[in-house]
Write an enzyme that holds these catalytic residues in place. Structure first.
Site: not given
Length: 203
Positions: A62, A72, A132, A169
């Site tokens: 992603h 991130k 995250y 995905d």
């Protein structure tokens, strides 16, 4: 805390110092001072995410459109996983290449991925947790996927794991399809954005 840039520019590994004693253990998994000393700017945190995955779950790859993208800082406080960084920036010297770092509760290392880098992971144990810190909030219209099983990426998913992917995905486009459609981030634009982050915080 030890900070080391990986072979893909904009991806950093952070290894904290641990303080174990008879009561247990203590560590700092994110240190703003260590981060800014290594990267030249402070991480702006707009959102924090928390995922729990069973063994074999594969999430990714992603990223978010740049600008503003989504930086991130990821950390595994429970279980173990292989964290995957993919350079999706067209024009980058390491375009299409990847780095894989094991995150677990032995070293408690963390990774930072700057805007324009793709991110995914493979859970190696049941109840694996990934936390995250995100520089921007979730914006569905800017979110992108490249298929983690794309042969061109050749990502090293362990042979003893049967990948468990979401439908989204599993049906993601390949790197070539995204490149042909002009949907991948440009390396030069990412560099300009990184420079603006440093300049804004110096100013």
């Amino acid at each position: 805390m030890k900070a080391t840039e990986l072979s893909i520019s904009g991806a950093w590994e952070f290894v904290p110092q641990q303080f174990p004693d008879s009561r247990g253990n203590f560590l700092v998994w994110y240190d703003a001072g260590a981060f800014s000393e290594a990267l030249g700017f402070e991480l702006s945190v707009a959102q924090t995410n928390h995922s729990v995955s069973s063994r074999g779950v594969v999430r990714g790859i992603h990223w978010a459109d740049v600008p503003p993208g989504q930086g991130k800082y990821v950390y595994c406080p429970q279980g173990a996983l292989l964290d995957i960084v993919v350079d999706l920036r067209v024009g980058s010297p390491t375009f299409g290449q990847h780095e894989v770092v094991r995150l677990d509760t032995v070293d408690y290392r963390a990774l930072y991925l700057s805007e324009g880098l793709g991110h995914g992971f493979v859970a190696l144990e049941d109840n694996t947790v990934l936390s995250y810190l995100c520089s921007t909030g979730y914006a569905p219209k800017r979110e992108r996927i490249v298929n983690v099983l794309d042969p061109e990426l050749a990502l090293p998913i362990p042979a003893d794991i049967t990948p468990n992917l979401s439908e989204r995905d599993a049906n993601g486009p390949t790197l070539a399809e995204l490149r042909d459609a002009g949907l991948l981030p440009a390396y030069d634009e990412c560099l300009r954005y990184y420079a603006s982050l440093r300049a804004d915080q110096r100013g």
